[in-house]
Scaffold this motif. Structure first.
Motif, PDB file in Angstrom:
ATOM      1  N   GLY A 160       0.804  -1.102  -0.107  1.00 27.35           N
ATOM      2  CA  GLY A 160      -0.221  -0.012  -0.129  1.00 27.35           C
ATOM      3  C   GLY A 160       0.790   1.311   0.003  1.00 27.35           C
ATOM      4  N   TYR A 179      -5.849   5.513   2.973  1.00 25.24           N
ATOM      5  CA  TYR A 179      -7.249   4.625   3.162  1.00 25.24           C
ATOM      6  C   TYR A 179      -7.273   4.002   1.887  1.00 25.24           C
ATOM      7  N   GLU A 180      -7.490   4.610   0.766  1.00 21.14           N
ATOM      8  CA  GLU A 180      -7.720   4.183  -0.491  1.00 21.14           C
ATOM      9  C   GLU A 180      -6.888   2.510  -0.780  1.00 21.14           C
ATOM     10  N   SER A 181      -5.867   2.755  -0.461  1.00 20.78           N
ATOM     11  CA  SER A 181      -4.617   1.694  -0.592  1.00 20.78           C
ATOM     12  C   SER A 181      -5.177   0.494   0.384  1.00 20.78           C
ATOM     13  N   ARG A 194      -8.150  -0.379   1.475  1.00 25.24           N
ATOM     14  CA  ARG A 194      -9.239  -0.884   0.897  1.00 25.24           C
ATOM     15  C   ARG A 194      -8.971  -1.896  -0.405  1.00 25.24           C
ATOM     16  N   ALA A 195      -8.225  -1.185  -1.304  1.00 22.79           N
ATOM     17  CA  ALA A 195      -7.932  -1.804  -2.445  1.00 22.79           C
ATOM     18  C   ALA A 195      -7.268  -3.141  -2.420  1.00 22.79           C
ATOM     19  N   GLN A 196      -6.463  -3.205  -1.280  1.00 19.55           N
ATOM     20  CA  GLN A 196      -5.493  -4.402  -1.035  1.00 19.55           C
ATOM     21  C   GLN A 196      -6.325  -5.541  -0.409  1.00 19.55           C
ATOM     22  N   THR A 197      -7.456  -5.354   0.302  1.00 21.35           N
ATOM     23  CA  THR A 197      -8.069  -6.245   1.184  1.00 21.35           C
ATOM     24  C   THR A 197      -8.611  -7.512   0.637  1.00 21.35           C
ATOM     25  N   GLY A 198      -9.369  -7.186  -0.709  1.00 20.76           N
ATOM     26  CA  GLY A 198      -9.807  -8.223  -1.349  1.00 20.76           C
ATOM     27  C   GLY A 198      -9.142  -9.330  -1.698  1.00 20.76           C
ATOM     28  N   GLU A 254     -13.665  -2.280   4.841  1.00 19.54           N
ATOM     29  CA  GLU A 254     -14.019  -3.155   3.636  1.00 19.54           C
ATOM     30  C   GLU A 254     -14.508  -4.543   4.063  1.00 19.54           C
ATOM     31  N   ARG A 314     -18.130  -6.331   3.367  1.00 18.46           N
ATOM     32  CA  ARG A 314     -18.178  -7.689   2.598  1.00 18.46           C
ATOM     33  C   ARG A 314     -18.799  -8.582   3.496  1.00 18.46           C
TER      34      ARG A 314
END
Length: 275
Positions: free
Chosen positions: A165, A169-171, A173-177, A201, A205
């Motif tokens: 990351g 904050y955005e990174s 969330r983007a890496q969680t999935g 995130e 989900r």
């Protein structure tokens, strides 16, 4: 005639938005000013977009005698900023690993050791697949954390899933999935903001924390206590780190020999996000 007030500089190469959201450097600056202000030294902070702009700032500050010294942060191995401040004759303190400092005073945090501790605690909680959302891998402290986490996972026969990351904050969330799809049942995040993003995130989900997944933050700012559920963290005394950097700067301005200033030991604070 009154003596002109001394001033030291801190340049942060990151998006202004990330600096505004990220609590680490706000707490660090508070600690820095607690020591420097009574000593008659002010702090000049500049946020720039990239490393080239940071180096240009040091050159401009030195040419105009605008600062008496600087704090260097987010160093990479063999970082050219160290040679630059030497060439410019700017007293400087490195916040990071002594291996990056090349003769400059250093405020050192045991990043590898604390990452090992985080993985160990999660392993003892029954987790066998741990996701690590790091900061930028170009930073020496990120590499040390990754090495520590990998070493502890290997020693315990665990699998470490890795994602990079940028502290935003955005990174987070983007890496969680991707880590969740890979089977991670626990997350270690390299700052509190990304850990908060992981919580959000996971909530969207429908993943329950800590029943399904545990989450560990890094710095233990007030964000961790205000999060729902409250975030467990490898708690660092960031204000104290700022105070140490300030004392190191005052020593450097006085011409003291470079030394390593050991940051306080981090400790794990268990809250509602781990089981």
């Amino acid at each position: 005639m009154a003596q002109a007030q001394r001033r030291v500089g801190l340049v942060l190469a990151r998006a202004s938005r990330v600096f505004g959201e990220e609590p680490y450097y706000h707490e660090f600056l508070e600690g820095l000013e607690r020591v420097l202000t009574p000593a008659g030294v002010s702090v000049l902070v500049k946020v720039v977009t990239d490393r080239d702009a940071e180096c240009e700032t040091y050159e401009r500050w030195a040419a105009g005698a605008q600062v008496d010294g600087v704090v260097l942060v987010d160093l990479s191995p063999e970082d050219d900023r160290v040679a630059l401040v030497h060439r410019l004759g700017l007293p400087a303190v490195v916040l990071g690993a002594p291996s990056t400092a090349s003769g400059l005073p250093t405020v050192w945090t045991d990043d590898a050791g604390f990452a090992r501790e985080a993985v160990r605690l999660l392993a003892e909680g029954g987790h066998e697949m741990i996701g690590h959302i790091s900061g930028p891998m170009s930073f020496a402290h990120t590499q040390l954390r990754r090495e520590g986490a990998e070493a502890e996972a290997a020693a315990r026969g665990l699998r470490l899933l890795q994602a990079e990351g940028d502290y935003s904050y955005e990174s987070g969330r983007a890496q969680t999935g991707g880590l969740l799809t890979g089977g991670a049942t626990a997350f270690v995040c390299d700052n509190d903001l990304m850990a908060l993003a992981v919580l959000d995130e996971l909530r969207e989900r429908g993943v329950k924390v800590p029943q399904d997944v545990s989450v560990v933050a890094w710095d233990d700012s007030t964000l961790c206590q205000l999060a729902v559920p409250a975030l467990s963290a490898m708690s660092h005394d960031v204000g104290r780190i700022g105070e140490l950097a300030a004392r190191a700067l005052l020593d450097a301005l006085a011409g003291a020999e470079p030394t390593v200033y050991q940051a306080p030991t981090a400790h794990f604070v268990a809250r509602e996000s781990t089981r």
